[in-house]
Design a protein around this motif. Structure first.
Motif, mmCIF file in Angstrom:
data_model
loop_
_atom_site.group_PDB
_atom_site.id
_atom_site.type_symbol
_atom_site.label_atom_id
_atom_site.label_comp_id
_atom_site.label_asym_id
_atom_site.label_seq_id
_atom_site.Cartn_x
_atom_site.Cartn_y
_atom_site.Cartn_z
ATOM 1 N N ARG A 178 15.061 -10.311 -10.985
ATOM 2 C CA ARG A 178 15.315 -8.968 -10.616
ATOM 3 C C ARG A 178 14.008 -8.235 -10.316
ATOM 4 N NH1 ARG A 178 18.880 -11.156 -10.480
ATOM 5 N NH2 ARG A 178 17.816 -10.874 -8.344
ATOM 6 N N GLU A 179 14.138 -6.920 -9.767
ATOM 7 C CA GLU A 179 12.870 -6.248 -9.316
ATOM 8 C C GLU A 179 12.232 -5.620 -10.639
ATOM 9 O OE1 GLU A 179 14.205 -4.562 -4.999
ATOM 10 O OE2 GLU A 179 14.242 -3.313 -6.574
ATOM 11 N N ARG A 180 10.899 -6.023 -10.593
ATOM 12 C CA ARG A 180 10.037 -5.428 -11.762
ATOM 13 C C ARG A 180 8.811 -4.731 -11.215
ATOM 14 N NH1 ARG A 180 11.522 -10.627 -11.616
ATOM 15 N NH2 ARG A 180 9.389 -11.457 -12.240
ATOM 16 N N SER A 181 8.595 -3.477 -11.492
ATOM 17 C CA SER A 181 7.257 -2.913 -10.767
ATOM 18 C C SER A 181 6.204 -3.174 -12.068
ATOM 19 C CB SER A 181 7.705 -1.471 -10.273
ATOM 20 O OG SER A 181 8.474 -1.713 -9.544
ATOM 21 N N ARG A 182 5.054 -2.719 -11.371
ATOM 22 C CA ARG A 182 3.813 -2.502 -12.253
ATOM 23 C C ARG A 182 3.824 -1.137 -12.459
ATOM 24 N NH1 ARG A 182 -1.260 -5.334 -10.088
ATOM 25 N NH2 ARG A 182 -2.482 -4.507 -12.072
ATOM 26 N N ASN A 183 3.211 -0.826 -13.680
ATOM 27 C CA ASN A 183 2.749 0.620 -13.711
ATOM 28 C C ASN A 183 1.656 0.992 -12.762
ATOM 29 O OD1 ASN A 183 1.096 2.812 -15.087
ATOM 30 N ND2 ASN A 183 3.194 2.645 -16.426
ATOM 31 N N PRO A 184 2.105 2.342 -12.076
ATOM 32 C CA PRO A 184 1.305 2.704 -11.049
ATOM 33 C C PRO A 184 -0.503 2.910 -11.640
ATOM 34 C CG PRO A 184 2.643 4.554 -11.761
ATOM 35 C CD PRO A 184 3.196 3.104 -12.398
ATOM 36 N N ASP A 185 -0.648 3.430 -12.935
ATOM 37 C CA ASP A 185 -1.918 3.489 -13.206
ATOM 38 C C ASP A 185 -2.568 2.101 -13.161
ATOM 39 O OD1 ASP A 185 -1.356 6.168 -13.837
ATOM 40 O OD2 ASP A 185 -0.799 5.730 -15.841
ATOM 41 N N ALA A 186 -1.846 1.133 -13.432
ATOM 42 C CA ALA A 186 -2.430 -0.087 -13.656
ATOM 43 C C ALA A 186 -2.921 -0.736 -12.128
ATOM 44 C CB ALA A 186 -1.563 -1.476 -14.315
ATOM 45 N N VAL A 187 -1.966 -0.410 -11.147
ATOM 46 C CA VAL A 187 -2.244 -0.848 -9.888
ATOM 47 C C VAL A 187 -3.482 0.008 -9.266
ATOM 48 C CG1 VAL A 187 -1.194 -0.745 -7.581
ATOM 49 C CG2 VAL A 187 0.187 -1.384 -9.245
ATOM 50 N N VAL A 188 -3.519 1.350 -9.714
ATOM 51 C CA VAL A 188 -4.590 2.355 -9.141
ATOM 52 C C VAL A 188 -6.005 1.951 -9.752
ATOM 53 C CG1 VAL A 188 -5.308 4.632 -9.126
ATOM 54 C CG2 VAL A 188 -3.000 4.232 -8.675
ATOM 55 N N GLN A 189 -5.908 1.659 -10.986
ATOM 56 C CA GLN A 189 -7.083 1.013 -11.758
ATOM 57 C C GLN A 189 -7.554 -0.399 -10.983
ATOM 58 O OE1 GLN A 189 -6.466 0.131 -15.587
ATOM 59 N NE2 GLN A 189 -8.566 0.092 -16.252
ATOM 60 N N GLU A 190 -6.696 -1.131 -10.854
ATOM 61 C CA GLU A 190 -7.195 -2.290 -10.114
ATOM 62 C C GLU A 190 -7.758 -2.340 -8.734
ATOM 63 O OE1 GLU A 190 -4.070 -5.866 -10.086
ATOM 64 O OE2 GLU A 190 -5.671 -7.015 -8.935
ATOM 65 N N VAL A 191 -6.944 -1.300 -7.889
ATOM 66 C CA VAL A 191 -7.307 -0.982 -6.574
ATOM 67 C C VAL A 191 -8.917 -0.338 -6.687
ATOM 68 C CG1 VAL A 191 -7.006 0.213 -4.356
ATOM 69 C CG2 VAL A 191 -5.142 -1.012 -5.549
ATOM 70 N N SER A 192 -9.061 0.740 -7.458
ATOM 71 C CA SER A 192 -10.398 1.185 -7.780
ATOM 72 C C SER A 192 -11.296 0.342 -7.986
ATOM 73 C CB SER A 192 -10.329 2.470 -8.941
ATOM 74 O OG SER A 192 -9.532 3.321 -8.457
ATOM 75 N N GLY A 193 -11.242 -0.538 -8.938
ATOM 76 C CA GLY A 193 -11.944 -1.538 -9.515
ATOM 77 C C GLY A 193 -12.589 -2.454 -8.032
ATOM 78 N N LEU A 194 -11.490 -2.782 -7.559
ATOM 79 C CA LEU A 194 -11.724 -3.616 -6.028
ATOM 80 C C LEU A 194 -12.732 -2.896 -5.240
ATOM 81 C CD1 LEU A 194 -8.352 -5.310 -5.824
ATOM 82 C CD2 LEU A 194 -10.321 -6.476 -5.827
ATOM 83 N N VAL A 195 -12.205 -1.753 -4.976
ATOM 84 C CA VAL A 195 -12.904 -0.776 -3.950
ATOM 85 C C VAL A 195 -14.484 -0.591 -4.403
ATOM 86 C CG1 VAL A 195 -13.180 1.537 -2.869
ATOM 87 C CG2 VAL A 195 -10.779 0.277 -2.869
ATOM 88 N N SER A 196 -14.616 -0.353 -5.732
ATOM 89 C CA SER A 196 -16.027 -0.160 -6.126
ATOM 90 C C SER A 196 -16.812 -1.335 -6.249
ATOM 91 C CB SER A 196 -15.968 0.730 -7.394
ATOM 92 O OG SER A 196 -15.322 0.068 -8.401
ATOM 93 N N SER A 197 -16.256 -2.486 -6.220
ATOM 94 C CA SER A 197 -16.995 -3.874 -6.162
ATOM 95 C C SER A 197 -17.130 -4.041 -4.742
ATOM 96 C CB SER A 197 -16.227 -4.856 -6.874
ATOM 97 O OG SER A 197 -15.025 -5.127 -6.501
ATOM 98 N N GLY A 198 -16.557 -3.500 -3.542
ATOM 99 C CA GLY A 198 -17.026 -3.939 -2.183
ATOM 100 C C GLY A 198 -15.803 -4.419 -1.526
ATOM 101 N N CYS A 199 -14.689 -4.503 -2.091
ATOM 102 C CA CYS A 199 -13.695 -5.036 -1.377
ATOM 103 C C CYS A 199 -13.196 -4.042 -0.197
ATOM 104 C CB CYS A 199 -12.441 -5.147 -2.238
ATOM 105 S SG CYS A 199 -11.096 -5.919 -1.660
#
Ligand code: 5AD
Ligand code: SF4
Length: 469
Positions: free
Chosen positions: A202-223
């Motif tokens: 069944r569908e399970r979603s990650r917490n939005p804060d965790a997603v935003v944190q991961e994307v922010s980390g990626l962007v700041s490391s040059g992704c």
């Protein structure tokens, strides 16, 4: 706790950490290698990055040569029979590796072995496989490995009813400028041909804060290029304790400062809302690209497929995308030979292709999957008819893609360089924000950087370009 966003329990987390630590200490000082083989979709690619991340955390060095490996993990797919056969044949080849190196641990995971029948087959016919686990049990990998290294029995884990969303597994990404970010797991749609809801749960979603944190980390490391992944991203957040729709998540991740583009897949046409398309239109960080699998152009077949939309409803969504996102690249998945598909149904699919004029179509010959309603339907279509229809569809779409791409001749495009082509290293494979492949002389480009190019030649499957200063 809401089942759609259940976190790992303290016990599960402690067991995970203990196992990683124990295997790391056990392997300490030795240079041991691990190989991870991946079949199937982007979700599986993303899962394999986690498996490799865990293997690294346990002291293994990731390599591509099974002959020197102490650990081999095969991450399987079950969407079509062909994918299962390929995985079984690769697993079969590792028998010799195990004979040469009895210390070798072989694990099989992913969708294929989430089916109890396949797990049993591996148990009985592949005695050199040490353990199997499903897509929702990735966090159990270190414990299963630890048990086996300590002399425990072979284990064959079938996914539980209510699997957790784990935030503690490390990800090993092979390149720094491109990343998959899973935002949800599983599927509740039960399209009548599809095995995914049975094997991914069944569908399970990650917490939005965790997603935003991961994307922010990626962007700041040059992704530069981030793809949000889920079987049906439009139902992100549904049934969860937090209040965040997919459109709202898009707003949040696209307001991060930096030079990057966000892609996402896959969207289900029945859930692709205007709100979400409006969110795409309001940010330059969201790529003008929409993968919207139609599967068929016949309402009768869409009904049998349990897709939950009609051809007209689908076309309305396409019109709204074209209105709000001019120039958006639109792609689709089309299934050929669903049970009972007549010449007339198939002609309606061809007509859909002529009407929408997709930039590209991924076409799939229907493959019956045990346990799905469609596999038990009458009127299965012969392989011969499926093959003929496939050819007609490819001919039509190649013409359309060629015509669309020829309109890019002489245009200036921004592309991301993704490294040298495997078949011809003198050119780099670059991607437009819509995902179109542009081949540019390698001497002019560096992997991981954006370039402004002029399109100098076009074809149905790729284009050529030169860097503008
Ligand atoms: N046979 C063929 N193709 C399938 N797909 C899903 N299940 C099957 C099946 N049983 C295709 C659908 C989906 C894509 C990822 O795989 O078109 O969109
Ligand atoms: Fe399968 Fe349909 Fe779910 Fe896609 S939406 S994973 S095709 S059941």
């Amino acid at each position: 706790m809401c089942p759609a966003d259940r976190k790992l329990t303290n016990e599960e987390e402690t067991a995970y950490r203990h196992a990683v630590e124990t295997v790391l200490i056990r392997n300490g000082g030795r240079r041991l290698y691990a190989c991870v083989y991946t079949f199937g979709c982007q979700q599986n690619e993303a899962d394999s990055e986690k498996i490799a991340g865990m293997a690294e955390a346990m002291g293994y060095v990731i390599c591509e040569e099974p002959d020197i490996a102490s650990l081999i993990v095969v991450n399987t797919c079950a969407v079509r029979e062909h994918a299962e056969k390929k995985a079984l044949s690769v697993i079969g080849q590792f028998k010799h590796c195990k004979r040469r190196n009895p210390e070798l641990v072989i694990a099989v995971c992913g969708c294929m072995v989430s089916q109890s029948s396949r797990a049993a087959e591996i148990k009985n016919k592949y005695p050199y496989v040490d353990f199997t686990f499903g897509t929702s049990d990735l966090h159990m990998f270190p414990s299963l490995l630890m048990e086996r290294l300590n002399g425990g029995r072979r284990a064959f884990i079938i996914p539980p009813e209510n699997p957790p969303v784990s935030e503690i597994i490390p990800v090993r990404r092979t390149v720094s400028y491109k990343a998959w970010v899973s935002i949800m797991y599983g599927c509740n749609n039960f399209c009548s041909y599809c095995i995914v809801p049975y094997v991914r749960g069944r569908e399970r979603s990650r917490n939005p804060d965790a997603v935003v944190q991961e994307v922010s980390g990626l962007v700041s490391s040059g992704c530069r290029d981030i793809t949000l992944l889920g079987q049906n991203v439009n139902s992100y957040g549904r049934g969860c304790d937090f209040d965040c729709s997919f459109a709202q998540l898009l707003d949040r991740v696209s307001s991060i400062e930096g030079d990057y583009k966000i892609h996402f897949m896959t969207s289900h046409p029945k859930d692709a809302t205007r709100e979400m398309i409006d969110s795409m239109a309001s940010s330059d960080h969201i790529a003008r690209q929409f993968h919207l699998p139609a599967q068929s152009g016949s309402d009768r077949i869409l009904g049998l497929m349990n897709r939950g939309y009609t051809r007209d409803g689908y076309l309305e969504t396409i019109s709204y995308i074209r209105e709000k996102l001019p120039g958006c690249v639109i792609t689709s998945d089309i299934m050929i030979g669903f049970p009972g598909e007549t010449d007339k149904d198939f002609e309606q699919t061809l007509e859909l292709l002529r009407t929408v004029r997709y930039d590209m179509v991924y076409s799939f010959i229907y493959s019956p999957r045990n346990g799905t309603p469609a596999a038990a339907m009458d009127n299965q279509i012969s392989e011969e008819v499926k093959g003929e229809r496939m050819k007609m569809l490819l001919d039509l779409q190649t013409g359309i893609s060629g015509e669309i791409n020829s309109g890019y001749l002489g245009r200036r495009m921004r592309v991301l360089c993704c490294g040298p082509s495997r078949t011809d290293p003198s050119v780099s494979e670059c991607r437009t924000e819509g995902g179109k492949l542009v081949l540019v002389p390698s001497s002019e480009t560096e992997e991981g950087r954006f370039y402004s190019v002029e399109i100098t030649e076009t074809g149905a499957y790729n284009m050529h370009g030169r860097v503008l200063q």
